[in-house]
Design a protein around this motif. Structure first.
Motif, mmCIF file in Angstrom:
data_model
loop_
_atom_site.group_PDB
_atom_site.id
_atom_site.type_symbol
_atom_site.label_atom_id
_atom_site.label_comp_id
_atom_site.label_asym_id
_atom_site.label_seq_id
_atom_site.Cartn_x
_atom_site.Cartn_y
_atom_site.Cartn_z
ATOM 1 N N MET A 1 -7.702 27.263 33.082
ATOM 2 C CA MET A 1 -7.536 27.373 31.635
ATOM 3 C C MET A 1 -6.066 27.601 31.315
ATOM 4 O O MET A 1 -5.425 28.473 31.896
ATOM 5 C CB MET A 1 -8.362 28.543 31.095
ATOM 6 N N GLU A 2 -5.517 26.806 30.416
ATOM 7 C CA GLU A 2 -4.119 26.898 30.053
ATOM 8 C C GLU A 2 -3.985 27.234 28.566
ATOM 9 O O GLU A 2 -4.945 27.113 27.793
ATOM 10 C CB GLU A 2 -3.393 25.583 30.352
ATOM 11 N N THR A 3 -2.786 27.652 28.186
ATOM 12 C CA THR A 3 -2.555 28.005 26.778
ATOM 13 C C THR A 3 -2.831 26.807 25.864
ATOM 14 O O THR A 3 -3.315 26.979 24.746
ATOM 15 C CB THR A 3 -1.114 28.477 26.564
ATOM 16 N N ARG A 4 -2.546 25.596 26.354
ATOM 17 C CA ARG A 4 -2.787 24.412 25.526
ATOM 18 C C ARG A 4 -4.275 24.252 25.227
ATOM 19 O O ARG A 4 -4.650 23.803 24.142
ATOM 20 C CB ARG A 4 -2.249 23.167 26.230
ATOM 21 N N PHE B 1 -8.580 24.532 21.140
ATOM 22 C CA PHE B 1 -9.841 25.111 20.661
ATOM 23 C C PHE B 1 -9.649 25.799 19.319
ATOM 24 O O PHE B 1 -10.433 25.589 18.382
ATOM 25 C CB PHE B 1 -10.369 26.097 21.709
ATOM 26 N N LEU B 2 -8.615 26.623 19.184
ATOM 27 C CA LEU B 2 -8.386 27.354 17.940
ATOM 28 C C LEU B 2 -8.007 26.427 16.793
ATOM 29 O O LEU B 2 -8.322 26.699 15.634
ATOM 30 C CB LEU B 2 -7.311 28.422 18.148
ATOM 31 N N ASP C 1 -13.756 19.819 28.664
ATOM 32 C CA ASP C 1 -13.317 20.428 29.920
ATOM 33 C C ASP C 1 -13.366 21.947 29.837
ATOM 34 O O ASP C 1 -13.733 22.630 30.805
ATOM 35 C CB ASP C 1 -11.891 19.977 30.255
ATOM 36 N N LEU C 2 -12.987 22.488 28.667
ATOM 37 C CA LEU C 2 -13.011 23.940 28.482
ATOM 38 C C LEU C 2 -14.448 24.453 28.536
ATOM 39 O O LEU C 2 -14.732 25.488 29.154
ATOM 40 C CB LEU C 2 -12.352 24.302 27.146
ATOM 41 N N GLU C 3 -15.375 23.734 27.891
ATOM 42 C CA GLU C 3 -16.787 24.128 27.925
ATOM 43 C C GLU C 3 -17.330 24.089 29.347
ATOM 44 O O GLU C 3 -18.095 24.968 29.763
ATOM 45 C CB GLU C 3 -17.595 23.205 27.014
ATOM 46 N N ALA D 1 -10.140 34.216 22.788
ATOM 47 C CA ALA D 1 -9.116 33.168 22.863
ATOM 48 C C ALA D 1 -7.872 33.558 22.085
ATOM 49 O O ALA D 1 -6.743 33.340 22.542
ATOM 50 C CB ALA D 1 -9.683 31.848 22.328
ATOM 51 N N ARG D 2 -8.067 34.149 20.918
ATOM 52 C CA ARG D 2 -6.915 34.578 20.119
ATOM 53 C C ARG D 2 -6.135 35.674 20.846
ATOM 54 O O ARG D 2 -4.898 35.676 20.855
ATOM 55 C CB ARG D 2 -7.370 35.079 18.753
#
Length: 323
Positions: A1-4, A9-10, A38-40, A68-69
Motif C-alpha cells: 500500500m502506497e500513499t498514492r 481512494f480519498l 488492487d487496494l480492495e 486512510a486519512r
C-alpha cells in the motif's frame, strides 16, 4: 500500500465518482479503477459500491476512510519532518486537540507565546478524544489537549481542569435577561446539546434525570461550535462546554451559567515518562493561563483523579481541590 493508493481512494470518496476522481488526480479512469481494485484485493474487503453513476462507501469502507486519512497525514508529516531536519531547523511541534480546545483556547495561547518560542513549523490537528490519545501514545504528537477520557494506558495526564457547563442563548431570548438559568427551564423546551452519550452528554443527562426534568425535542451535534451556530440561527437554547462558550464569541449569542453545577473536564496528555520540550511546556502553561482568566468557574484539579471522572457523579461534586 502506497500513499498514492490512499490519495486515490480519498479522492473517489470526496468526489463520489471514479470519473471525477480521475479528473482531480490527472489520471485515466481505468487507472483509478484499477488502483481501487488492487487496494480492495490487498485489504481483503470491498471499499465501494456503485449506485448508478456514483459510488458510495461500503460499511468497511466507512471504517477504512478514517484510517486512510490518518495514515496519509502521517506520511505527509513524515516528509515535512524530514525536510525540516535536512534544513537544520529542528523538530516540528506536533499538537493534537479536541475541537473545543483547539478553537476555544489554543489559538489565543499561541498568540501570546513569544515568536522565538515557537519552532519553524507547528502542526495542530483536531480530533475526537480517542484519536487525540492514540496520536500522542504512538508518538505522532508531542502533546495533546483533550476532554474525557484521559486515563489511557501509555499516557501521562499532566494537567487536569474543570469548569461548569453553560447555557448559550440568542440575545433576544427571555433567558438572556437572567443572570443564572435554572436547569428546570428546559423541562419540555427544545434543546441543543452534544451527540456523544458517554462523555459530555452523560453528565447533562444525569443532572436532568436527577431532577426529573424531561426536555422537549433535542438537537444533538458533535461539535460545540456547531451548537452555537444553531443557537444563533434558530433561537434554540444550548447546553455546551465552557471552553467553546467562553473561547468563541458569536454575534447575537450570550452565555449564562446554570443554577446546577454540571462539570466539564479536560486536560493535557503526553506519552508516558516522556518529558516535554520547553516549547510544549510553554504552550501548556499559556493554555492554562488563557483558560484561567477567560472561563468562569475554572478549576485546576489533581491529575491523578482523571480515571474517576467518567463514572463519577455528574453534578454537585468537586473532584479534588482547586489550586
Amino acid at each position: 500500500m502506497e500513499t498514492r493508493d490512499l490519495q486515490t481512494f480519498l479522492a473517489v470518496v470526496a468526489s463520489g465518482s471514479i470519473t471525477k476522481a480521475a479528473d482531480m488526480l490527472g489520471r485515466s479512469q481505468p487507472a483509478v479503477t484499477r488502483t481501487i481494485q488492487d487496494l480492495e484485493a490487498e485489504l481483503g474487503f470491498e471499499l465501494l459500491h456503485r449506485v448508478g453513476r456514483r459510488v458510495q462507501l461500503s460499511e468497511e469502507g466507512v471504517a477504512f476512510e478514517e484510517e486512510a486519512r490518518r495514515l496519509l497525514m502521517s506520511f505527509t508529516e513524515l516528509a515535512a519532518r524530514a525536510k525540516t531536519i535536512a534544513a537544520g531547523k529542528g523538530r516540528i511541534l506536533q499538537i493534537v486537540t479536541t475541537s473545543a480546545i483547539g478553537t476555544g483556547l489554543i489559538p489565543t495561547a499561541m498568540a501570546e507565546l513569544q515568536g522565538a518560542e515557537l519552532p519553524p513549523e507547528t502542526h495542530l490537528g483536531q480530533f475526537l478524544p480517542s484519536i487525540v490519545a492514540q496520536e500522542v501514545r504512538c508518538g505522532r504528537a508531542e502533546i495533546g489537549f483533550s476532554s474525557l477520557p484521559l486515563d489511557t494506558p501509555g499516557l501521562d495526564v499532566l494537567r487536569l481542569y474543570s469548569a461548569p457547563d453553560v447555557v448559550a442563548v440568542r440575545e433576544d431570548d427571555a433567558l438572556a435577561e437572567r443572570d443564572v438559568v435554572p436547569l428546570s427551564t428546559f423541562a419540555g423546551r427544545r434543546l441543543v446539546t452534544m451527540l456523544n452519550p458517554l462523555r459530555f452528554q452523560l453528565h447533562i443527562a444525569r443532572a436532568l434525570a436527577a431532577r426529573g426534568i424531561e426536555p422537549g425535542p433535542v438537537i444533538r451535534t458533535n461539535i460545540s461550535y456547531g451548537a452555537l451556530q444553531i443557537v444563533r440561527q434558530t433561537g434554540v437554547a444550548a447546553i455546551i462546554d465552557p471552553v467553546t462558550a467562553y473561547g468563541l464569541s458569536l454575534p447575537g449569542v450570550v452565555i449564562r451559567p446554570i443554577d446546577v453545577t454540571v462539570p466539564f473536564y479536560w486536560g493535557v496528555l503526553a506519552a508516558e515518562k516522556q518529558p516535554l520540550r520547553p516549547v510544549a511546556q510553554a504552550l501548556m502553561d499559556a493554555v492554562e493561563a488563557v483558560a484561567e482568566r477567560s472561563i468562569a468557574g475554572f478549576r485546576r484539579l489533581d491529575p491523578g483523579l482523571a480515571g474517576q471522572l467518567v463514572t463519577g457523579p455528574a453534578s454537585g461534586t468537586n473532584h479534588g481541590t482547586g489550586i
